[in-house]
Design an enzyme around this catalytic site. Sequence first.
Site, short mmCIF file in Angstrom:
data_model
loop_
_atom_site.label_atom_id
_atom_site.label_comp_id
_atom_site.label_asym_id
_atom_site.label_seq_id
_atom_site.Cartn_x
_atom_site.Cartn_y
_atom_site.Cartn_z
N ALA A 322 39.58 35.22 34.38
CA ALA A 322 38.68 35.93 35.28
C ALA A 322 39.37 36.15 36.62
O ALA A 322 40.31 35.42 36.98
CB ALA A 322 37.38 35.15 35.48
N MET A 323 38.91 37.15 37.36
CA MET A 323 39.45 37.46 38.67
C MET A 323 38.31 37.83 39.61
O MET A 323 37.48 38.66 39.29
CB MET A 323 40.46 38.62 38.57
CG MET A 323 41.09 39.00 39.90
SD MET A 323 42.06 37.63 40.59
CE MET A 323 42.01 38.07 42.33
N GLU A 324 38.34 37.21 40.78
CA GLU A 324 37.22 37.28 41.72
C GLU A 324 37.23 38.53 42.60
O GLU A 324 36.93 38.46 43.80
CB GLU A 324 37.24 36.04 42.63
CG GLU A 324 38.45 35.92 43.57
CD GLU A 324 39.66 35.23 42.98
OE1 GLU A 324 40.55 34.84 43.75
OE2 GLU A 324 39.71 35.08 41.74
N GLU A 349 33.86 32.22 39.97
CA GLU A 349 34.12 33.50 40.66
C GLU A 349 33.04 33.78 41.70
O GLU A 349 33.33 34.37 42.75
CB GLU A 349 34.20 34.64 39.64
CG GLU A 349 35.19 34.42 38.50
CD GLU A 349 36.55 33.90 38.96
OE1 GLU A 349 37.07 34.39 39.98
OE2 GLU A 349 37.09 33.00 38.29
N HIS A 352 34.03 32.03 44.79
CA HIS A 352 35.10 32.72 45.52
C HIS A 352 34.56 33.75 46.51
O HIS A 352 35.29 34.14 47.43
CB HIS A 352 36.03 33.41 44.53
CG HIS A 352 37.18 32.57 44.08
ND1 HIS A 352 38.03 31.92 44.97
CD2 HIS A 352 37.63 32.26 42.83
CE1 HIS A 352 38.95 31.27 44.28
NE2 HIS A 352 38.73 31.45 42.99
#
Length: 720
Positions: A322-324, A349, A352
Amino acid sequence: MAAQCCCRKAPGAEAAPARPPPEPPPALDVASASSAQLFRLRHLQLGLELRPEARELAGCLVLELCALRPAPRALVLDAHPALRLHSVSFRRASAVSESPCTFAFPAPGSGPPLPGFADAPGAESASCPLAFRLDPFTDYGSSLTVTLPPEVQAHQPFQVILRYTSTDAPAIWWLDPELTYGNAKPFVFTQGHSVCNRSFFPCFDTPAVKCTYSAVVKAPLGVQVLMSATQSVYVEEEGLYHFHMEHPVPAYLVALVAGDLKPADIGPRSRVWAEPCLLPTATSKLSGAVEQWLSAAERLYGPYMWGRYDIVFLPPSFPIVAMENPCLTFIISSILESDEFLVIDVIHEVAHSWFGNAVTNATWEEMWLSEGLATYAQRRITTETYGAAFTCLETAFRLDALHRQMRLLGEDSPVSKLQVKLEPGVNPSHLMNLFTYEKGYCFVYYLSQLCGGPQRFDDFLRAYVEKYKFTSVVAQDLLDSFLSFFPELKEQSVDCRAGLEFERWLNATGPPLAEPDLSQGSSLTRPVEALFQLWTAEPLEQAAASASAIDISKWRTFQTALFLDRLLDGSPLPQEVVMSLSKCYSSLLDSMNAEIRIRWLQIVVRNDYYPDLHRVRRFLESQMSRMYTIPLYEDLCTGALKSFALEVFYQTQGRLHPNLRRTIQQILSQGLGPSAEPSTEPSTDLGGAEADTNPDSPALLLGDEAPSSTISLRDVNVSA
């Protein structure tokens, strides 16, 4: 809304307004070739055209800048060999115009989008070409030096306009329709973390620099485009998507995804985007939950600042879990199989949004400032939402993995430090490991205990976010703020306690100096330990009979994963133990999610248990995700099953993304000894067949110190 330079004056003003105090220059970042310390980047504007058939992105970038010193000779940006620069030009920005750049798109295939400007009366609208050159920097980027005209003065706004195309860029992942779930339309996404976005557009590719951005994107008909922006509009008559991010973000958080994506609302400020065949599952698993997590985070750390919180599920080729990206979390669709892993990953996330996106580590040498704080906040949210026992179980699972990685790397490994010192040339992306998350979490947890518990620490973190939001910080900013917020702790010199000095936390290698007491999760972890002890007890027949009476199908996913990790740590196991494990669990584990199945299959591979290799084959034939294929191929090539790995790879490589295919080819080539030649012949012999109950004051378990050193290229050649 276009950002204004500090030197702009109102029309008709007789004298220039008082200049505001100079802003501190960005922290020095050895991973950036740019001259970010000499300029203030106010806003960037992107005009993009997606060309999937050519796997090409055509772009026009407008940087709105102010020089911080008089008469700068050159502007240096981070770039990449994948970028082909067509032109660079200069334009003096209007002192009164607030209109952003507009983009006029030429006919398809005739070139990159062309910038146009909304000129203010009397403003100089003409742009002049600038000389530029690309020079090598590291294996992950180049430096782009642009010669500036002599009239550039300190604190006077100007624009640099760059036209370029990008092909084969590390940040831009092009997928043919066959690599998507629907097999209908091409797909593209970007992944900027840590230093990849310099291949997406020339930039100050350092987390120390933040700015607002806007973008206009042209895509093939029927392809939905999304970006990490607070505002988005599709103008149907133009066939263009318009985006605007109103809050300053670092370059790595500028993100784009385009494909056959459909939306579904899951809350008052959230929706999921996914390929049509995945949308019902994504909606059912997250409906109502995201709002619950956002509300819990707001109670702890203050208002959510980004407007919407949407989630897009990407094909299995997405290189991380996953990427925030602000406003639009990217997450791999494979994780939909596992409810508990999905919950934890999305909550992380969400965290973040406060820690990492709003307040960002100024350099990649202190990534723990984002990841450690986000992990702490994630666990506070899960405790508020699901209780302390579940949080302790998940923490035990992660800390178990941390100590496993510690044994792999050695306690004197410099990558185990929180405050690392990078040598030039080291790719910060290679330093993403469990120390960044879990050792960082342990330090943050230790700070929370110093001040008397999580509620008081929540108050501090809320004030910390309010003070530093939309800026980048170093560790000293956090620690100074902590001691200022709790002056009684400063008087007690808690930062210098023997064996637990703040400096030692930051700069010592090895495991955390203290870890949380996780006894509140003992009702969930004790059965795991008991079952593991049964399977390693003598005599096996009696132990297996007792173990088989325990129904793990009722366990939480993290319990089962922790049990299998314990067995992995004990591998190689006696063959009769593996045989009994298979008889007892293999069919059950086959019905579970991929996080469980891959652990069982790693046990199969590490113990050369041939009767269950058909399960390994079936798993690899069905998986296109990096996180589920790489570990198995590494284990296969470490042991006696290299020819089996080659056979499966040759049969499945056509369904893998080219980047993943190259990685597996490297693993296979390294795993083959000098006498082993790759073969396409099938290998027919292998492929067949109770505790403290106060959640506010858990004890701390102290660890030991290890020596420190500097991180060089050789230190990151270890799989993390």
